[in-house]
Design a protein around this motif. Sequence first.
Motif, PDB file in Angstrom:
ATOM      1  N   ALA A 174       0.825  -1.223   0.000  1.00 33.59           N
ATOM      2  CA  ALA A 174       0.000   0.000   0.000  1.00 33.59           C
ATOM      3  C   ALA A 174       0.854   1.265   0.000  1.00 33.59           C
ATOM      4  CB  ALA A 174      -0.918  -0.005   1.218  1.00 33.59           C
ATOM      5  N   ARG A 175       0.367   2.256  -0.728  1.00 32.95           N
ATOM      6  CA  ARG A 175       1.044   3.564  -0.734  1.00 32.95           C
ATOM      7  C   ARG A 175       0.525   4.417   0.433  1.00 32.95           C
ATOM      8  NH1 ARG A 175       3.342   6.693  -5.163  1.00 32.95           N
ATOM      9  NH2 ARG A 175       3.986   8.628  -4.167  1.00 32.95           N
ATOM     10  N   GLN A 223       6.576   0.697   1.778  1.00 35.94           N
ATOM     11  CA  GLN A 223       7.265   1.267   0.618  1.00 35.94           C
ATOM     12  C   GLN A 223       7.901   2.572   1.076  1.00 35.94           C
ATOM     13  OE1 GLN A 223       4.892   1.952  -2.852  1.00 35.94           O
ATOM     14  NE2 GLN A 223       3.797   0.019  -2.603  1.00 35.94           N
ATOM     15  N   PRO A 224       9.137   2.859   0.682  1.00 33.96           N
ATOM     16  CA  PRO A 224       9.733   4.132   1.090  1.00 33.96           C
ATOM     17  C   PRO A 224       8.842   5.302   0.656  1.00 33.96           C
ATOM     18  CG  PRO A 224      11.368   2.722   0.057  1.00 33.96           C
ATOM     19  CD  PRO A 224      10.052   2.039  -0.125  1.00 33.96           C
ATOM     20  N   GLY A 225       8.572   6.198   1.574  1.00 29.72           N
ATOM     21  CA  GLY A 225       7.755   7.368   1.246  1.00 29.72           C
ATOM     22  C   GLY A 225       6.269   7.143   1.403  1.00 29.72           C
ATOM     23  N   ALA A 245      11.314   6.759  11.440  1.00 25.31           N
ATOM     24  CA  ALA A 245      10.930   6.486  10.047  1.00 25.31           C
ATOM     25  C   ALA A 245      10.758   7.782   9.251  1.00 25.31           C
ATOM     26  CB  ALA A 245       9.644   5.661  10.020  1.00 25.31           C
ATOM     27  N   LEU A 246      10.322   8.844   9.920  1.00 20.32           N
ATOM     28  CA  LEU A 246      10.196  10.145   9.231  1.00 20.32           C
ATOM     29  C   LEU A 246      11.588  10.715   8.950  1.00 20.32           C
ATOM     30  CD1 LEU A 246       7.272  11.583  11.377  1.00 20.32           C
ATOM     31  CD2 LEU A 246       7.201  11.366   8.878  1.00 20.32           C
ATOM     32  N   GLN A 283      11.701   6.867   5.274  1.00 25.69           N
ATOM     33  CA  GLN A 283      10.927   5.630   5.060  1.00 25.69           C
ATOM     34  C   GLN A 283       9.426   5.941   5.109  1.00 25.69           C
ATOM     35  OE1 GLN A 283      11.579   2.772   4.111  1.00 25.69           O
ATOM     36  NE2 GLN A 283      10.070   1.341   4.899  1.00 25.69           N
ATOM     37  N   LEU A 284       9.054   6.823   6.046  1.00 22.31           N
ATOM     38  CA  LEU A 284       7.671   7.296   6.117  1.00 22.31           C
ATOM     39  C   LEU A 284       7.645   8.673   5.454  1.00 22.31           C
ATOM     40  CD1 LEU A 284       4.906   6.527   7.275  1.00 22.31           C
ATOM     41  CD2 LEU A 284       5.562   7.604   9.427  1.00 22.31           C
ATOM     42  N   GLY A 285       6.821   8.790   4.416  1.00 23.34           N
ATOM     43  CA  GLY A 285       6.824  10.033   3.632  1.00 23.34           C
ATOM     44  C   GLY A 285       5.815  11.058   4.120  1.00 23.34           C
ATOM     45  N   TYR A 286       4.771  10.583   4.761  1.00 16.43           N
ATOM     46  CA  TYR A 286       3.689  11.462   5.236  1.00 16.43           C
ATOM     47  C   TYR A 286       3.067  10.812   6.468  1.00 16.43           C
ATOM     48  CZ  TYR A 286       3.635  12.512   0.170  1.00 16.43           C
ATOM     49  OH  TYR A 286       3.952  12.803  -1.130  1.00 16.43           O
ATOM     50  N   LEU A 287       2.675  11.648   7.421  1.00 16.66           N
ATOM     51  CA  LEU A 287       2.029  11.115   8.624  1.00 16.66           C
ATOM     52  C   LEU A 287       0.876  12.025   9.032  1.00 16.66           C
ATOM     53  CD1 LEU A 287       2.011   9.160  11.099  1.00 16.66           C
ATOM     54  CD2 LEU A 287       3.577  10.773  12.217  1.00 16.66           C
TER      55      LEU A 287
END
Length: 342
Positions: free
Chosen positions: A211-212, A237-239, A259-260, A264-268
């Motif tokens: 999942a994106r 997935q990265p981002g 992760a931010l 690795q985490l693109g948005y939270l």
Amino acid sequence: MTHPRHALQRSSTMRALLFSSQHYDQESFTKAAGGTALELHFQPARLTLDTAALADGFEVVCAFINDELDAPVLQRLAAAGTRLIALRSAGYNHVDLAAAQRLGLAVVRVPAYSPHAVAEHAVALILALNRRLHRAYNRTREGDFTLHGLTGFDLHGKTVGVVGTGQIGVAFARIMAGFGCQLLAYDPYPNPELLALGARYLPLPELLREARIISLHCPLTEHTRHLINAQSLAQLQPGAMLINTGRGALVDTPALIDALKSGQLGYLGLDVYEEEAQLFFEDRSDLPLQDDVLARLLTFPNVIITAHQAFLTREALDAIAATTLDNINRWAAGNPQNLVMG
Ligand code: NAD
């Protein structure tokens, strides 16, 4: 089924104290209570062991999500005459149900008020994060009409993972299907409504890999505490984008920061926070923020945090008030509904 030990004299006026009540609760409950014999007292303080004495002599204590309902608080309430805990929420992870049962306290909740309210807020977080509305809003107000750093992506065709496919998860999935997203789902009890939307149920690690965008809509239980942690974040997935409108403790917050930082985490998008009880619903803007984890989260440009407001629509408030009053009246008549059992 009747419960005679809960039955009260109908002639006596029943008194209910609403802890953590805000002006909007007062409005919706006063409107819904019109003409009933129930006497409502609105108390802005949060229920804790220190404030429990405010409920002395109240048969009904009406509590919200950040009120403390652990064994010592319940014991204090029961000793001073409380017989019913009427939750204004669907979630009941904050109640020690075994203690309530031991003390003879009934607990009722509002199982559904507006799944749309919460689902639509999750979507609002997705859109704001993706199209960077929080940054664009500030920029244009400052007279800066440039677009650098505001590039988003089409939601159409993207894969969205729904974790927890009950009432809110389904409402969320329907909206995302409307955007033309591919749906993945994870829930121990697959929901035919999701399958009808073309969703595929997968084990959580596979959902996280594919999942994106991932949105959490499961309850907080011993099985879901820190469901999203360093290990599961590494599977994304990265981002990828993570949205949590469920409960704060579904995620391990320090792991989100790592992760931010790595990208690795693109948005939270968070509407809930593990340590929110001391902060949310209060104006603390004049005070130094003591929570270093939250302070760090607030520094990221790709993070949006709202203070547990996903439920806050007119429709949801009216439904919470109507169901809560109905729950109280039915319990008083010896015919309880929406009981929460341990
Ligand atoms: P629901 O009971 O209709 O659905 C919950 C779903 O989660 C069920 O399908 C259940 O099978 C599933 N589930 C249980 N354990 C799971 C697990 N280990 N992994 C994945 N799925 C699991 O509840 P709902 O009305 O959709 O609400 C969901 C949650 O949203 C509530 O428990 C509450 O914590 C939260 N909530 C937040 C707000 C807010 O304002 N932010 C408002 C209302 C509810």
